[in-house]
Design a protein around this motif. Sequence first.
Motif, PDB file in Angstrom:
ATOM      1  N   GLY A 117     -25.990 -39.899 -24.692  1.00 34.26           N
ATOM      2  CA  GLY A 117     -26.306 -39.344 -25.978  1.00 34.26           C
ATOM      3  C   GLY A 117     -26.188 -37.833 -26.023  1.00 34.26           C
ATOM      4  N   LEU A 118     -26.279 -37.163 -24.845  1.00 33.39           N
ATOM      5  CA  LEU A 118     -26.198 -35.704 -24.815  1.00 33.39           C
ATOM      6  C   LEU A 118     -24.874 -35.186 -25.357  1.00 33.39           C
ATOM      7  N   PRO A 119     -23.712 -35.721 -24.942  1.00 33.48           N
ATOM      8  CA  PRO A 119     -22.447 -35.220 -25.502  1.00 33.48           C
ATOM      9  C   PRO A 119     -22.369 -35.381 -27.017  1.00 33.48           C
ATOM     10  N   VAL A 120     -22.838 -36.516 -27.532  1.00 31.88           N
ATOM     11  CA  VAL A 120     -22.802 -36.738 -28.983  1.00 31.88           C
ATOM     12  C   VAL A 120     -23.697 -35.739 -29.695  1.00 31.88           C
ATOM     13  N   ALA A 121     -24.880 -35.472 -29.126  1.00 28.47           N
ATOM     14  CA  ALA A 121     -25.795 -34.517 -29.732  1.00 28.47           C
ATOM     15  C   ALA A 121     -25.216 -33.107 -29.739  1.00 28.47           C
ATOM     16  N   VAL A 122     -24.582 -32.729 -28.649  1.00 29.35           N
ATOM     17  CA  VAL A 122     -23.976 -31.394 -28.565  1.00 29.35           C
ATOM     18  C   VAL A 122     -22.863 -31.255 -29.597  1.00 29.35           C
ATOM     19  N   ILE A 123     -22.035 -32.274 -29.727  1.00 34.52           N
ATOM     20  CA  ILE A 123     -20.943 -32.232 -30.703  1.00 34.52           C
ATOM     21  C   ILE A 123     -21.495 -32.130 -32.126  1.00 34.52           C
ATOM     22  N   PHE A 160     -24.622 -31.069 -33.228  1.00 30.76           N
ATOM     23  CA  PHE A 160     -25.371 -29.850 -33.546  1.00 30.76           C
ATOM     24  C   PHE A 160     -24.501 -28.591 -33.455  1.00 30.76           C
ATOM     25  N   SER A 161     -23.329 -28.699 -32.853  1.00 34.19           N
ATOM     26  CA  SER A 161     -22.425 -27.554 -32.842  1.00 34.19           C
ATOM     27  C   SER A 161     -21.560 -27.501 -34.100  1.00 34.19           C
ATOM     28  N   GLY A 162     -21.739 -28.482 -34.980  1.00 33.32           N
ATOM     29  CA  GLY A 162     -21.048 -28.458 -36.260  1.00 33.32           C
ATOM     30  C   GLY A 162     -19.703 -29.150 -36.264  1.00 33.32           C
ATOM     31  N   ASN A 163     -19.346 -29.847 -35.207  1.00 36.62           N
ATOM     32  CA  ASN A 163     -18.069 -30.552 -35.153  1.00 36.62           C
ATOM     33  C   ASN A 163     -18.283 -32.049 -35.322  1.00 36.62           C
ATOM     34  N   GLY A 164     -17.199 -32.725 -35.597  1.00 44.04           N
ATOM     35  CA  GLY A 164     -17.238 -34.176 -35.742  1.00 44.04           C
ATOM     36  C   GLY A 164     -16.434 -34.851 -34.655  1.00 44.04           C
ATOM     37  N   MET A 165     -16.588 -36.155 -34.555  1.00 40.73           N
ATOM     38  CA  MET A 165     -15.871 -36.935 -33.560  1.00 40.73           C
ATOM     39  C   MET A 165     -14.372 -36.985 -33.890  1.00 40.73           C
ATOM     40  N   LEU A 188     -12.552 -36.750 -28.569  1.00 38.11           N
ATOM     41  CA  LEU A 188     -13.966 -36.552 -28.259  1.00 38.11           C
ATOM     42  C   LEU A 188     -14.720 -37.859 -28.143  1.00 38.11           C
ATOM     43  N   VAL A 189     -14.198 -38.938 -28.709  1.00 35.15           N
ATOM     44  CA  VAL A 189     -14.920 -40.202 -28.675  1.00 35.15           C
ATOM     45  C   VAL A 189     -15.034 -40.745 -27.247  1.00 35.15           C
TER      46      VAL A 189
END
Length: 205
Positions: free
Chosen positions: A1-7, A9-14, A18-19
């Motif tokens: 879940g950490l990578p998804v959270a970082v993506i 909250f940094s304002g980017n989407g999948m 990145l998936v």
Amino acid sequence: GLPVAVIYFSGNGMTHLLVVVPSLAQLLALSNAVHLIQYYKGAIESGDTHPALTALKNGFRPTVAACVTTGIGFLALQSSSLPAVRSFSFYGTISVIGAMIVVLTVVPSCLLLLRPKVAPNDRIEVSLMPALDRFVKKSPYLIATLLLGILGISFLGIAQLKTEVRMETFFAEDSDFTANYQWFIREFGEMQTTDVFGSFDEETT
């Protein structure tokens, strides 16, 4: 879940690249955790009174080395001219660092608090080639020198690497595909990618 959270909250989407980052981080964390648990089992079998701390001590350097080398591989993608690849490189590196921190903190803590029991003769034998295993143990510096030499040689052509997304460049110049593609260009002109967006009213659907 950490990578998804970082993506998030940094304002980017999948994206389509990145998936796969969460799965890569999970696999890296899982493989390093298995090594730490193996050290833990070995410490118990040898009668160590603090097996969790011994596992952390013995597994710290290999875990850090594995994560650092993987992170360097991700950072190398920053040389790409494609923004999507550079984004994958950035978040991949963060995920590797996060996985390393989780493995080196959560796994030893769980082993220390839960103290899982190890069944007798439950050790996994990973050495399928005893002679090679003995050679690696006796000559670690020689092997490290050889591998670093091979790594240095591989860097000689890194400046010639180029990123390419045009499909026609992946085929030989004398291939049928290249000949047919050149004919298409001559007859119809260059091909351009186009995005078409459509919207429909609720009544029409």
